[in-house]
Each structure stands twice: as C-alpha cells, then as structure tokens.
Design an enzyme around this catalytic site. Sequence first.
Site, PDB file in Angstrom:
ATOM      1  N   ARG A  57      52.482  40.393  85.262  1.00  0.00           N
ATOM      2  CA  ARG A  57      52.524  41.754  84.726  1.00  0.00           C
ATOM      3  C   ARG A  57      53.814  41.983  83.951  1.00  0.00           C
ATOM      4  O   ARG A  57      54.899  41.660  84.430  1.00  0.00           O
ATOM      5  CB  ARG A  57      52.411  42.776  85.860  1.00  0.00           C
ATOM      6  CG  ARG A  57      51.075  42.643  86.571  1.00  0.00           C
ATOM      7  CD  ARG A  57      50.810  43.742  87.558  1.00  0.00           C
ATOM      8  NE  ARG A  57      49.542  43.490  88.226  1.00  0.00           N
ATOM      9  CZ  ARG A  57      49.013  44.262  89.176  1.00  0.00           C
ATOM     10  NH1 ARG A  57      49.678  45.338  89.581  1.00  0.00           N
ATOM     11  NH2 ARG A  57      47.853  43.957  89.710  1.00  0.00           N
TER      12      ARG A  57
ATOM     13  N   ARG B 120      58.697  44.305  92.850  1.00  0.00           N
ATOM     14  CA  ARG B 120      58.072  44.432  91.527  1.00  0.00           C
ATOM     15  C   ARG B 120      58.510  43.275  90.638  1.00  0.00           C
ATOM     16  O   ARG B 120      59.594  43.280  90.086  1.00  0.00           O
ATOM     17  CB  ARG B 120      58.464  45.775  90.889  1.00  0.00           C
ATOM     18  CG  ARG B 120      57.619  46.188  89.695  1.00  0.00           C
ATOM     19  CD  ARG B 120      57.986  47.578  89.221  1.00  0.00           C
ATOM     20  NE  ARG B 120      57.775  48.578  90.251  1.00  0.00           N
ATOM     21  CZ  ARG B 120      56.606  49.158  90.507  1.00  0.00           C
ATOM     22  NH1 ARG B 120      55.563  48.877  89.778  1.00  0.00           N
ATOM     23  NH2 ARG B 120      56.495  50.038  91.472  1.00  0.00           N
TER      24      ARG B 120
ATOM     25  N   GLU C 162      53.108  50.509  98.920  1.00  0.00           N
ATOM     26  CA  GLU C 162      51.763  50.038  98.648  1.00  0.00           C
ATOM     27  C   GLU C 162      51.672  48.520  98.769  1.00  0.00           C
ATOM     28  O   GLU C 162      52.485  47.792  98.207  1.00  0.00           O
ATOM     29  CB  GLU C 162      51.358  50.455  97.225  1.00  0.00           C
ATOM     30  CG  GLU C 162      50.002  49.944  96.817  1.00  0.00           C
ATOM     31  CD  GLU C 162      49.703  50.207  95.332  1.00  0.00           C
ATOM     32  OE1 GLU C 162      50.304  51.141  94.756  1.00  0.00           O
ATOM     33  OE2 GLU C 162      48.885  49.469  94.774  1.00  0.00           O
TER      34      GLU C 162
ATOM     35  N   SER D  15      45.298  48.050  97.184  1.00  0.00           N
ATOM     36  CA  SER D  15      44.639  49.172  96.545  1.00  0.00           C
ATOM     37  C   SER D  15      43.180  48.779  96.393  1.00  0.00           C
ATOM     38  O   SER D  15      42.879  47.756  95.790  1.00  0.00           O
ATOM     39  CB  SER D  15      45.286  49.401  95.174  1.00  0.00           C
ATOM     40  OG  SER D  15      44.841  50.605  94.607  1.00  0.00           O
TER      41      SER D  15
ATOM     42  N   ARG E 243      54.358  41.058  98.494  1.00  0.00           N
ATOM     43  CA  ARG E 243      54.776  42.237  99.283  1.00  0.00           C
ATOM     44  C   ARG E 243      54.545  42.030 100.775  1.00  0.00           C
ATOM     45  O   ARG E 243      55.272  42.583 101.610  1.00  0.00           O
ATOM     46  CB  ARG E 243      54.048  43.483  98.777  1.00  0.00           C
ATOM     47  CG  ARG E 243      54.571  43.914  97.406  1.00  0.00           C
ATOM     48  CD  ARG E 243      54.095  45.284  96.989  1.00  0.00           C
ATOM     49  NE  ARG E 243      54.638  45.605  95.664  1.00  0.00           N
ATOM     50  CZ  ARG E 243      54.391  46.745  95.019  1.00  0.00           C
ATOM     51  NH1 ARG E 243      53.610  47.684  95.571  1.00  0.00           N
ATOM     52  NH2 ARG E 243      54.926  46.973  93.837  1.00  0.00           N
TER      53      ARG E 243
END
Length: 432
Positions: free
Chosen positions: A268, A283, A355, A358, A397
């Site tokens: 990403r 991130r 988070e 999802s 994560r």
Amino acid sequence: MFDIKWIRDNAVAFDEGRKKRGLEPLSAHLLSLDDTRRAAIAQNQAVQERRNAASKEIGQAMAKKDMARADELKAEVAALKDKTAGFEAEEKAAIESLNKALGEIPNIALEDVPIGADEHGNIEKSVHGSKPAFTFAPKEHFDLGEALGMMDFDTAAKISGARFVVTKGPLARMERALGQFMLDLHTDVNGYTEVNPPLMVNSDAAYGTNQLPKFEDDLFQTSRSEGSVDRLWLIPTAEVPLTNLVRESILEETALPIRVTALTPCFRAEAGSAGRDTRGMIRQHQFTKVELVSITTPEHSAAEHVRMLNSAEEVLKRLGLHYRVMTLCTGDMGFGAQKTFDIEVWLPGQNKFREISSCSVCGEFQARRMNARYRPTGEKQTRFVHTLNGSGLAVGRALVAVLENYQNEDGSITVPEVLRPYMGGMIKLENK
RNA sequence: GGAAGGGUGGCCGAGUGGUUUAAGGCAACGGUCUUGAAAACCGUCGUGGGUGCAAGCCCACCGUGAGUUCGAAUCUCACCCCUUCCGCCA
C-alpha cells in the site's frame, strides 16, 4: 457499481442512502447523463438502421443487375456515413461519462448500519476478554523488538525507505508462525480453501474490487518496459485476486458459497497517511495478511458475513488476545461495503484498541464491476453474486499485538501456546 | 527474446466479402411417451442496449482498437491474451 436502471427506478432511495453516508444527492445528475446517453443511442441507431436496410437493397439491386438503383443507394449510404461518425462519437462520449460517474460512486449501506459521520459513530458490537494486567509499564512493540535485536527499521530505510521493516531470527519466525497458524485454522476448521494467487494484477481486476479508478494513488504499479501500457498493480490486499477468481463467469447455484483464503504480502502506497503511525509496524508499505473471501447468493450474504466475522474472531480467541468488534457507521465504511465489522485488538503498549481485521459484505457492487453471476437452480435468468471479504487477520498487526500483550518485565516475549508448534516448541523470545 | 499455431454464444465447434437471420453438437428448459425415471422423439434456447402498456420492432457484439468496403466473423494494420517449441532464467 450501481445499475443506472435501478437508480432511475429508485432515485429517492439512492439519494437517501447517499445522505446517510454524508454525501450529496446525485440521482438527478446521473439521470440527466443517462438521458443524454439514451438520446445519442436512439439517434445513432436510426441512422444505422437505414444504412443497413440500404446496404441490403444494394445487394439485391446488384443481383438484378440494376446498377442505376445500386448507385443511387450507394450515394445515400455515403451521405449517411458522414452523419454516423459524429453520432457514434457522441454516443461513445455519453456512455463513457456515465460509466465514469457510476464507477466513482460508493456503495450504499444496508438498513441496519448505524448512521454517523466518522469513526466516532461506530457501535461496539461485542467485547472478548479483558485488558491484561501488568506489574510494570508495558512497552510499545517497536521498543520491544528493537531491544531484542530482532526488528530493524534503520536498515530497512537504507534498503527501501520509510514504512518498511526488517525482522530477524525468532521474531521473523513468529511472523511466519502466525500466518501458518491462521491459514491452518481457516482451512482445517473454518472451511475455506487455500489459494495462492498472483500478487500483481491487471487494471480490470483492480477495477473489479474498487481499487480503480478512485484509489489509484494508494496502489504501487509496475510496468514491464519503458512506456509500456500493460502495467500491473501490486495487490493492496488478497481480496483483489481472490474476489476476481469469479470475474466474468456464470456459476451454478450449487457451487455456492465459495470460501477462499490466502496468505500474501500486501502493498500500500499510504498516500493519504502522511504523519500517521510513522513509528513501528502498524502502518507499512508492505505487510502480510491472511484474507478471507466468500462468494454467495443474495439470500445468504448476511449470514455469511457473521460467519466470516466468527472465523476471524476465532484467531484472536486462540491467540488469547483481548479485542472488541465494532459495527462501522455509514460515514466510516469503505467504498464498496454495504456493512462492515471491524475487529480491534487491545495494544497495552499504545493503551489503545487498534484495527486488526475488517469484514465487509459488498452485495452485488463488486459483482457488477466484475460481471460475476450465477444461475439460480431452475431459473433461466442469471443474477449477480454477492461478495464478502475480511482479514483473518492482518499478520503484521497480529505480531504487534502478541509482542505487546505477551511481554515480560525483562523485555522477553512469551510465545502464545498455539504458536509453539509452529516455532519448534519455542517458549520465549529473548535477547541472549 | 525467437518461431509456429490459436482466440466464434454457458461449453464444444463449423464458418475466406452479400439467404449467417452465426450451421451442428453438448448442456439447460418445456412437452410427448412412461406407474416413475432413463432413453427416444418434438419444441424452446447467446449477451448487452434502445423503444414500446404489451406483442413486438430496432441497434451492437465472433479477443481489443483502428481501417478498407455500399456491405466484414471473413480483407488490412496495431495491440492484448492463450498454447507449443527454442533460448535465457528461480
């Protein structure tokens, strides 16, 4: 992707759905684009109809050796031809502008999604476990990892830049163990089929799962040679190749549901995240994730959504991590989602929930973009499938969560029991 | 990188400029027959779009995009993809 015919018939519901997401009404604009499109088509077709008829007559006239008549008709068609060029261009432009507009419209939420402007409107659906008690001040994962000598951001920066990390030794192995453990759980217990998909995809596939055209800036792209048009995109999530497995196909209803899972790196660009989570592994430009994708009928997608959530939750339960499930409100959902559950894991070092998964149901939104259909048993007409995707879980994560939750006062990390078989029986990560 | 062959409806497959209005087969669906089923036989059967209350009428689509022609699945050009072989390569 919405069907313009549906918008025409449900203009009020469409605009109301947008309003719940905090978006301006758009049906009037879209319908006027559609009117333009239809007018262009009608006028173009009228000309073509006459041209086709005249061409046929020419063939007949020539068969009868009536050259005078044939020449007369040829002149007529030649004149029509000048007209068609303009009309065709008009029709094409009208179709393109409508499709472009439709391609950039986000999905509308299901009725039971809470209404809200941003993440503050999310609703806690459930909580599992409780915050672990520490007799010392728990550290953040990057402090722990660096002190162990197993997590190196400086070297990663030299090789690649910011938002990359090098993990080493037992920590690198633990990341691998987490991925294996999750994949085994989903295939052996949760009924998903393991898939090893391409990590580079073409633009059509990226359009199918909504990465294009609107989120191009979030993707890394490749090209085979200078100036090459056939660029490929690095997947930002395995959702892209897994969902596109059914693109442009017609499935038998008996083949559904399809449940697939994959362990892949994800890439990403994080274009809009400057300054956020700059330290640590939260991130990154590259991270590992186990993805879950289901393809179902419209009747079963809601139940499948809950089933998928349960599959993802099971990973955290077995890892013994404290987490909560949030139902995202209309303003916080992603582009293609009708409804989304986020799982947030407790990070004692950060003293926050973050988070880690999802899970979204997209209805037929992506299926339309991919042209993925099924034939209901006994019916002649095809229907669009429903697609769902969820993380199960983000491995990077999860590693962060294990470090922070299983840390000891001396800086060592206790290995969660379920991971030990994947780590040669190792019980602790420690700096020797 | 080089060479050759290919891409036609859900699937297979015929089709080298004008009854192609895309043959034929498979699958699917409806029917006849049958106690029921199978088989056999008869029929229906591509996708998207425009228009219409409807029946219907019309337009486009044979990998994609341009072009030639009164007319293109068919001829020309470019590109994409697939298969096989050679070369290089993990």
